[in-house]
Design a protein around this motif. Structure first.
Motif, PDB file in Angstrom:
ATOM      1  N   THR A  91     -76.057 -87.149 -33.042  1.00 54.43           N
ATOM      2  CA  THR A  91     -75.460 -85.748 -32.208  1.00 54.43           C
ATOM      3  C   THR A  91     -75.442 -84.353 -32.706  1.00 54.43           C
ATOM      4  O   THR A  91     -74.787 -84.308 -33.788  1.00 54.43           O
ATOM      5  CB  THR A  91     -74.109 -86.045 -31.442  1.00 54.43           C
ATOM      6  N   ALA A  92     -76.141 -83.569 -32.322  1.00 43.33           N
ATOM      7  CA  ALA A  92     -75.808 -82.157 -32.894  1.00 43.33           C
ATOM      8  C   ALA A  92     -74.723 -81.290 -32.371  1.00 43.33           C
ATOM      9  O   ALA A  92     -73.920 -81.517 -31.345  1.00 43.33           O
ATOM     10  CB  ALA A  92     -76.874 -81.144 -32.299  1.00 43.33           C
ATOM     11  N   VAL A  93     -74.020 -80.894 -33.558  1.00 41.50           N
ATOM     12  CA  VAL A  93     -72.510 -80.524 -33.289  1.00 41.50           C
ATOM     13  C   VAL A  93     -72.550 -78.923 -33.845  1.00 41.50           C
ATOM     14  O   VAL A  93     -73.107 -78.540 -34.846  1.00 41.50           O
ATOM     15  CB  VAL A  93     -71.435 -81.280 -34.125  1.00 41.50           C
ATOM     16  N   PHE A  94     -72.043 -78.136 -32.943  1.00 44.47           N
ATOM     17  CA  PHE A  94     -71.706 -76.665 -33.374  1.00 44.47           C
ATOM     18  C   PHE A  94     -70.579 -76.715 -34.503  1.00 44.47           C
ATOM     19  O   PHE A  94     -69.727 -77.343 -34.430  1.00 44.47           O
ATOM     20  CB  PHE A  94     -70.883 -75.742 -32.262  1.00 44.47           C
ATOM     21  N   LEU A  95     -71.377 -75.664 -35.611  1.00 43.79           N
ATOM     22  CA  LEU A  95     -70.391 -75.588 -36.640  1.00 43.79           C
ATOM     23  C   LEU A  95     -69.428 -74.440 -36.610  1.00 43.79           C
ATOM     24  O   LEU A  95     -68.705 -73.909 -37.523  1.00 43.79           O
ATOM     25  CB  LEU A  95     -71.383 -75.334 -37.912  1.00 43.79           C
ATOM     26  N   GLY A  96     -69.170 -73.767 -35.442  1.00 43.31           N
ATOM     27  CA  GLY A  96     -68.424 -72.818 -35.107  1.00 43.31           C
ATOM     28  C   GLY A  96     -67.044 -73.073 -35.707  1.00 43.31           C
ATOM     29  O   GLY A  96     -66.441 -71.953 -36.290  1.00 43.31           O
ATOM     30  N   VAL A  97     -66.516 -73.798 -35.412  1.00 41.32           N
ATOM     31  CA  VAL A  97     -64.976 -74.203 -35.824  1.00 41.32           C
ATOM     32  C   VAL A  97     -64.853 -74.206 -37.137  1.00 41.32           C
ATOM     33  O   VAL A  97     -64.132 -73.566 -37.703  1.00 41.32           O
ATOM     34  CB  VAL A  97     -64.608 -75.562 -35.138  1.00 41.32           C
ATOM     35  N   GLU A  98     -65.839 -74.898 -37.753  1.00 43.52           N
ATOM     36  CA  GLU A  98     -65.799 -75.045 -39.345  1.00 43.52           C
ATOM     37  C   GLU A  98     -65.844 -73.559 -39.915  1.00 43.52           C
ATOM     38  O   GLU A  98     -65.195 -73.292 -40.734  1.00 43.52           O
ATOM     39  CB  GLU A  98     -66.569 -76.058 -39.735  1.00 43.52           C
ATOM     40  N   LYS A  99     -66.856 -72.870 -39.429  1.00 48.90           N
ATOM     41  CA  LYS A  99     -67.270 -71.843 -39.981  1.00 48.90           C
ATOM     42  C   LYS A  99     -66.070 -70.705 -39.841  1.00 48.90           C
ATOM     43  O   LYS A  99     -65.469 -69.851 -40.989  1.00 48.90           O
ATOM     44  CB  LYS A  99     -68.526 -70.933 -39.433  1.00 48.90           C
ATOM     45  N   ILE A 100     -65.587 -70.697 -38.707  1.00 45.49           N
ATOM     46  CA  ILE A 100     -64.336 -69.695 -38.542  1.00 45.49           C
ATOM     47  C   ILE A 100     -63.076 -70.164 -39.346  1.00 45.49           C
ATOM     48  O   ILE A 100     -62.453 -69.228 -39.799  1.00 45.49           O
ATOM     49  CB  ILE A 100     -63.997 -69.597 -37.051  1.00 45.49           C
ATOM     50  N   GLU A 114     -52.315 -82.193 -32.313  1.00 49.18           N
ATOM     51  CA  GLU A 114     -52.483 -83.148 -33.358  1.00 49.18           C
ATOM     52  C   GLU A 114     -52.818 -82.310 -34.618  1.00 49.18           C
ATOM     53  O   GLU A 114     -54.082 -81.916 -34.353  1.00 49.18           O
ATOM     54  CB  GLU A 114     -53.236 -84.280 -33.161  1.00 49.18           C
ATOM     55  N   PRO A 115     -52.087 -82.104 -35.543  1.00 51.67           N
ATOM     56  CA  PRO A 115     -52.668 -81.505 -36.958  1.00 51.67           C
ATOM     57  C   PRO A 115     -53.923 -82.041 -37.286  1.00 51.67           C
ATOM     58  O   PRO A 115     -54.032 -83.224 -37.517  1.00 51.67           O
ATOM     59  CB  PRO A 115     -51.586 -81.368 -37.713  1.00 51.67           C
ATOM     60  N   LEU A 116     -54.929 -81.266 -37.681  1.00 49.14           N
ATOM     61  CA  LEU A 116     -56.121 -81.982 -38.401  1.00 49.14           C
ATOM     62  C   LEU A 116     -56.366 -81.251 -39.549  1.00 49.14           C
ATOM     63  O   LEU A 116     -56.651 -82.196 -40.758  1.00 49.14           O
ATOM     64  CB  LEU A 116     -57.171 -81.554 -37.551  1.00 49.14           C
ATOM     65  N   ILE A 117     -56.457 -79.997 -39.995  1.00 46.07           N
ATOM     66  CA  ILE A 117     -56.671 -79.504 -41.243  1.00 46.07           C
ATOM     67  C   ILE A 117     -55.666 -78.482 -41.423  1.00 46.07           C
ATOM     68  O   ILE A 117     -55.216 -77.533 -40.980  1.00 46.07           O
ATOM     69  CB  ILE A 117     -57.952 -78.999 -41.304  1.00 46.07           C
ATOM     70  N   SER A 128     -64.164 -79.916 -47.938  1.00 49.53           N
ATOM     71  CA  SER A 128     -65.661 -80.314 -48.146  1.00 49.53           C
ATOM     72  C   SER A 128     -66.384 -79.643 -46.996  1.00 49.53           C
ATOM     73  O   SER A 128     -66.036 -79.609 -45.882  1.00 49.53           O
ATOM     74  CB  SER A 128     -66.104 -81.672 -48.815  1.00 49.53           C
ATOM     75  N   GLU A 129     -67.745 -79.531 -47.185  1.00 44.85           N
ATOM     76  CA  GLU A 129     -68.713 -79.323 -46.140  1.00 44.85           C
ATOM     77  C   GLU A 129     -68.705 -80.127 -45.173  1.00 44.85           C
ATOM     78  O   GLU A 129     -68.859 -81.480 -45.430  1.00 44.85           O
ATOM     79  CB  GLU A 129     -69.928 -78.956 -46.741  1.00 44.85           C
ATOM     80  N   TYR A 130     -68.598 -80.022 -43.940  1.00 46.45           N
ATOM     81  CA  TYR A 130     -68.568 -80.980 -42.665  1.00 46.45           C
ATOM     82  C   TYR A 130     -67.507 -81.482 -42.500  1.00 46.45           C
ATOM     83  O   TYR A 130     -67.320 -82.248 -41.361  1.00 46.45           O
ATOM     84  CB  TYR A 130     -69.707 -81.730 -42.559  1.00 46.45           C
ATOM     85  N   ILE A 166     -64.299 -80.519 -41.695  1.00 44.69           N
ATOM     86  CA  ILE A 166     -63.653 -80.172 -40.275  1.00 44.69           C
ATOM     87  C   ILE A 166     -64.290 -80.533 -39.005  1.00 44.69           C
ATOM     88  O   ILE A 166     -63.896 -81.056 -38.156  1.00 44.69           O
ATOM     89  CB  ILE A 166     -63.382 -78.643 -40.370  1.00 44.69           C
ATOM     90  N   THR A 167     -65.599 -80.083 -39.257  1.00 45.69           N
ATOM     91  CA  THR A 167     -66.696 -80.621 -38.034  1.00 45.69           C
ATOM     92  C   THR A 167     -66.410 -82.297 -37.706  1.00 45.69           C
ATOM     93  O   THR A 167     -66.245 -82.540 -36.579  1.00 45.69           O
ATOM     94  CB  THR A 167     -68.088 -80.414 -38.506  1.00 45.69           C
ATOM     95  N   THR A 168     -66.316 -83.033 -38.639  1.00 47.70           N
ATOM     96  CA  THR A 168     -66.256 -84.491 -38.754  1.00 47.70           C
ATOM     97  C   THR A 168     -64.954 -84.951 -38.205  1.00 47.70           C
ATOM     98  O   THR A 168     -64.934 -85.731 -37.263  1.00 47.70           O
ATOM     99  CB  THR A 168     -66.521 -85.177 -39.919  1.00 47.70           C
ATOM    100  N   ALA A 169     -63.903 -83.993 -38.538  1.00 45.37           N
ATOM    101  CA  ALA A 169     -62.500 -84.486 -38.075  1.00 45.37           C
ATOM    102  C   ALA A 169     -62.373 -84.178 -36.691  1.00 45.37           C
ATOM    103  O   ALA A 169     -61.778 -84.939 -35.929  1.00 45.37           O
ATOM    104  CB  ALA A 169     -61.674 -83.681 -38.824  1.00 45.37           C
ATOM    105  N   HIS A 170     -62.716 -83.012 -36.025  1.00 39.40           N
ATOM    106  CA  HIS A 170     -62.472 -83.015 -34.742  1.00 39.40           C
ATOM    107  C   HIS A 170     -63.600 -83.447 -33.879  1.00 39.40           C
ATOM    108  O   HIS A 170     -63.179 -83.956 -32.646  1.00 39.40           O
ATOM    109  CB  HIS A 170     -62.577 -81.395 -34.423  1.00 39.40           C
ATOM    110  N   THR A 171     -64.723 -83.939 -34.455  1.00 38.61           N
ATOM    111  CA  THR A 171     -65.545 -84.534 -33.635  1.00 38.61           C
ATOM    112  C   THR A 171     -65.164 -86.205 -33.400  1.00 38.61           C
ATOM    113  O   THR A 171     -65.216 -86.888 -32.477  1.00 38.61           O
ATOM    114  CB  THR A 171     -67.038 -84.664 -34.123  1.00 38.61           C
ATOM    115  N   LYS A 172     -64.834 -86.691 -34.713  1.00 42.18           N
ATOM    116  CA  LYS A 172     -63.977 -87.911 -34.300  1.00 42.18           C
ATOM    117  C   LYS A 172     -62.652 -88.218 -33.558  1.00 42.18           C
ATOM    118  O   LYS A 172     -62.510 -89.197 -32.944  1.00 42.18           O
ATOM    119  CB  LYS A 172     -63.800 -88.359 -35.742  1.00 42.18           C
ATOM    120  N   LYS A 173     -61.958 -87.108 -33.658  1.00 44.21           N
ATOM    121  CA  LYS A 173     -60.734 -87.212 -32.766  1.00 44.21           C
ATOM    122  C   LYS A 173     -61.032 -87.090 -31.175  1.00 44.21           C
ATOM    123  O   LYS A 173     -60.708 -87.987 -30.494  1.00 44.21           O
ATOM    124  CB  LYS A 173     -60.206 -85.856 -33.020  1.00 44.21           C
ATOM    125  N   LEU A 174     -62.398 -86.369 -31.006  1.00 42.60           N
ATOM    126  CA  LEU A 174     -62.799 -86.671 -29.500  1.00 42.60           C
ATOM    127  C   LEU A 174     -63.274 -88.029 -29.197  1.00 42.60           C
ATOM    128  O   LEU A 174     -63.032 -88.400 -28.198  1.00 42.60           O
ATOM    129  CB  LEU A 174     -63.869 -85.503 -29.148  1.00 42.60           C
TER     130      LEU A 174
END
Length: 293
Positions: free
Chosen positions: A209-218, A244-247, A254-256, A258-266
């Motif tokens: 699945t393609a995921v936006f990296l906006g959350v991680e970049k900001i 729920e606290p994530l980061i 490390s790279e990705y 943050i993206t992995t964390a919020h995607t896994k939560k959903l």
């Protein structure tokens, strides 16, 4: 849409929003029949999404999820319409927040917070109600509609109780404007990026699945802590959003990560209660092999 037609539709929506909830849900029951049985709105999209996401579930189980989803979709449409006139008191009674201290402690310490959610549960009422709960600036990033008039109407409704709506392309400019003011930036993490912006794929619901990296970049740029709004449907018309606290410190990630964390939560939310995700969304428009290197 021309001005006259838009005006008529706006008036109709306002009148519908003034109806009591019990009557809105009667209309929702009729709307379900129209969406599911008569017009069969995106039935093929929903069917394929469920089949690919839950290959280990039986056809009967997936059919049950599909039908319950359409019932919820009808409710969601009526609840979103109710947003036009719902009072702050009604909203607080029907949409509650839990563990807001996970956000407020950072704000009190002078740090802004990034809050992530998805198209799960009632994703409209949360951004509408949270400014009243935190008494702080809440910026919600959104993708503008192609119809300018409807976009202006929906944006006005979403901002009724103080939410600051930010068009996606103006995100960095708005963050810069608020850099010295502790605030909450709300981002939807399950939008589908366009093909040209699909830089990262992850395994989500059993498929690449393609995921936006906006959350991680900001988050990395501002080192703002990241939290997730886990929305739970308590009963018809009543929700709870658990923070729920994530980061804590994005610069340590490390790279990705943050993206992995919020995607896994959903994904966890969907696995537990799949009825309340937006299955009619064309989430998987292309695969990794479709992207030119």
């Amino acid at each position: 849409m021309n001005k006259v037609l838009f005006g008529l539709v706006s008036i109709l929506l306002k009148l519908i929003s003034l109806l009591p909830f019990w009557l809105l849900y009667l209309i929702s029951d009729l709307l379900f029949i129209l969406l599911y049985h008569v017009f069969k709105y995106r039935r093929k999209v929903v069917h394929n999404n469920l089949a690919n996401s839950f290959p280990n579930r039986s056809a009967a189980e997936r059919a049950g999820i599909e039908k319950r989803f359409y019932k919820f979709l009808a409710d969601m449409i009526m609840e979103s319409t109710k947003s036009i006139s719902i009072t702050k008191k009604e909203l607080q009674q029907r949409y509650q927040f839990e563990n807001l201290e996970a956000i407020s402690r950072h704000l009190e310490a002078g740090r802004s917070v990034i809050a992530v959610s998805g198209h799960y549960g009632n994703w409209e009422w949360g951004p509408l109600g949270i400014p009243s709960e935190l008494d702080r600036d809440v910026l919600v990033v959104y993708k503008p509609l192609s119809d300018t008039k409807f976009d202006q109407l929906i944006t006005k409704v979403r901002a009724r109780f103080g939410t600051i709506m930010v068009p996606m392309k103006q995100t960095l400019r708005k963050i810069t404007e608020y850099k010295n003011t502790p605030h909450v930036l709300v981002l939807v993490g399950d939008q589908t990026p366009v093909r040209e912006e699909s830089q990262y794929f992850t395994d989500f619901l059993n498929q690449p699945t393609a995921v936006f990296l906006g959350v991680e970049k900001i988050a990395s740029k501002t080192n703002s802590p990241v939290v997730y709004f886990s929305i739970k449907r308590i009963k018809r018309g009543h929700y709870k959003s658990v923070v729920e606290p994530l980061i804590e410190n994005p610069n340590d990630c490390s790279e990705y990560e943050i993206t992995t964390a919020h995607t896994k939560k959903l994904e966890d939310l969907i696995e537990k209660q799949p009825d309340y995700w937006l299955w009619s969304h064309k989430r998987w428009k292309f695969k990794p092999e479709d992207i030119k290197k």
